[in-house]
Design a protein around this motif. Structure first.
Motif, PDB file in Angstrom:
ATOM      1  N   ASN A  54      11.751   4.397  11.659  1.00  0.00           N
ATOM      2  CA  ASN A  54      12.920   4.300  12.206  1.00  0.00           C
ATOM      3  C   ASN A  54      13.014   3.909  13.697  1.00  0.00           C
ATOM      4  OD1 ASN A  54      14.338   4.976   9.860  1.00  0.00           O
ATOM      5  ND2 ASN A  54      14.182   6.972  10.002  1.00  0.00           N
ATOM      6  N   ASP A  55      12.127   4.527  14.295  1.00  0.00           N
ATOM      7  CA  ASP A  55      11.885   4.350  15.750  1.00  0.00           C
ATOM      8  C   ASP A  55      11.377   2.660  16.043  1.00  0.00           C
ATOM      9  OD1 ASP A  55      12.012   6.901  16.271  1.00  0.00           O
ATOM     10  OD2 ASP A  55       9.655   7.238  16.296  1.00  0.00           O
ATOM     11  N   ARG A  64       0.795  -1.118   0.057  1.00  0.00           N
ATOM     12  CA  ARG A  64      -0.066  -0.001   0.156  1.00  0.00           C
ATOM     13  C   ARG A  64       0.873   1.315  -0.183  1.00  0.00           C
ATOM     14  NH1 ARG A  64      -3.935  -1.628   4.679  1.00  0.00           N
ATOM     15  NH2 ARG A  64      -2.530  -3.441   4.651  1.00  0.00           N
ATOM     16  N   LEU A  65       2.063   1.042   0.697  1.00  0.00           N
ATOM     17  CA  LEU A  65       3.022   2.360   0.426  1.00  0.00           C
ATOM     18  C   LEU A  65       3.348   2.655  -0.836  1.00  0.00           C
ATOM     19  CD1 LEU A  65       5.203   1.721   3.515  1.00  0.00           C
ATOM     20  CD2 LEU A  65       3.318   3.258   3.375  1.00  0.00           C
ATOM     21  N   GLU A  96       4.288  14.450   3.411  1.00  0.00           N
ATOM     22  CA  GLU A  96       4.225  14.617   4.736  1.00  0.00           C
ATOM     23  C   GLU A  96       4.025  13.273   5.505  1.00  0.00           C
ATOM     24  OE1 GLU A  96       4.022  17.590   6.480  1.00  0.00           O
ATOM     25  OE2 GLU A  96       4.541  18.821   4.795  1.00  0.00           O
ATOM     26  N   THR A  97       3.074  12.591   4.796  1.00  0.00           N
ATOM     27  CA  THR A  97       2.618  11.224   5.395  1.00  0.00           C
ATOM     28  C   THR A  97       3.759  10.219   5.502  1.00  0.00           C
ATOM     29  OG1 THR A  97       0.426  11.348   4.801  1.00  0.00           O
ATOM     30  CG2 THR A  97       1.094   9.170   5.169  1.00  0.00           C
ATOM     31  N   LEU A  98       4.539  10.495   4.153  1.00  0.00           N
ATOM     32  CA  LEU A  98       5.797   9.388   4.343  1.00  0.00           C
ATOM     33  C   LEU A  98       6.653   9.736   5.118  1.00  0.00           C
ATOM     34  CD1 LEU A  98       6.027   8.699   0.382  1.00  0.00           C
ATOM     35  CD2 LEU A  98       5.172   7.049   2.064  1.00  0.00           C
ATOM     36  N   GLN A  99       6.872  10.933   5.310  1.00  0.00           N
ATOM     37  CA  GLN A  99       7.949  11.445   6.439  1.00  0.00           C
ATOM     38  C   GLN A  99       7.590  10.767   7.716  1.00  0.00           C
ATOM     39  OE1 GLN A  99      10.770  13.348   6.148  1.00  0.00           O
ATOM     40  NE2 GLN A  99      11.231  12.603   8.049  1.00  0.00           N
ATOM     41  N   ARG A 100       6.206  11.042   8.030  1.00  0.00           N
ATOM     42  CA  ARG A 100       5.848  10.549   9.317  1.00  0.00           C
ATOM     43  C   ARG A 100       5.999   8.811   9.350  1.00  0.00           C
ATOM     44  NH1 ARG A 100       1.472  13.898   8.522  1.00  0.00           N
ATOM     45  NH2 ARG A 100      -0.023  11.889   8.051  1.00  0.00           N
ATOM     46  N   TYR A 101       5.851   8.342   8.437  1.00  0.00           N
ATOM     47  CA  TYR A 101       6.031   6.675   8.212  1.00  0.00           C
ATOM     48  C   TYR A 101       7.522   6.377   8.454  1.00  0.00           C
ATOM     49  CZ  TYR A 101       1.440   5.769   6.147  1.00  0.00           C
ATOM     50  OH  TYR A 101      -0.024   5.492   5.976  1.00  0.00           O
TER      51      TYR A 101
END
Length: 132
Positions: free
Chosen positions: A110-111, A16-17, A100-105
């Motif tokens: 990473n976390d 889905r990404l 924006e969404t991909l940056q949050r993903y």
């Protein structure tokens, strides 16, 4: 030992990404459906998995219904008519939202990756520790 082929941990649900790849390709210019789908498959994959061609076409249809993509029939060539797709202004705004969404993903992944590495390392150290 369990087989993890169908497990979400194998990454099969990450396809889905790939959805932002369609507006990225469309932002480069108007294109027929098959070359668009082929370019998405060539340029974007997750974990080495190529997106499904029929899934790309389904996503184009959904994008068109939402006003993010416009299509028209190209009758200029010999043979059957082919659809040409172009991104709309709303589609470009959607692509900006994907950024924006991909940056949050990515930040969240990473976390998760950092925490998973620590957990695996701790378990390996525990297993290697001499027992008294």
């Amino acid at each position: 030992m369990p087989d993890f082929i169908d497990c979400p941990c194998a990454g099969g649900t990450l396809d889905r990404l790939i959805q932002p790849a369609v507006p990225i390709v469309l932002a480069e210019g108007t294109i027929h459906g098959y070359p668009l789908a082929a370019r998405v498959r060539e340029r974007f994959s997750l974990g080495g998995q190529k997106p499904d061609m029929s899934g790309i076409y389904r996503f184009l249809k959904v994008m068109e219904e939402r006003g993010l993509v416009a299509s028209s029939w190209d009758l200029a060539h010999r043979g059957p008519a082919r659809r040409r797709y172009a991104i709309t202004p709303d589609g470009l705004r959607c692509l900006a939202q994907w950024v924006e969404t991909l940056q949050r993903y990515r930040d969240g992944i990473n976390d998760l990756l950092g925490a998973a590495r620590i957990a695996v390392k701790k378990q390996a150290e525990t297993a290697e520790a001499p027992r008294s």
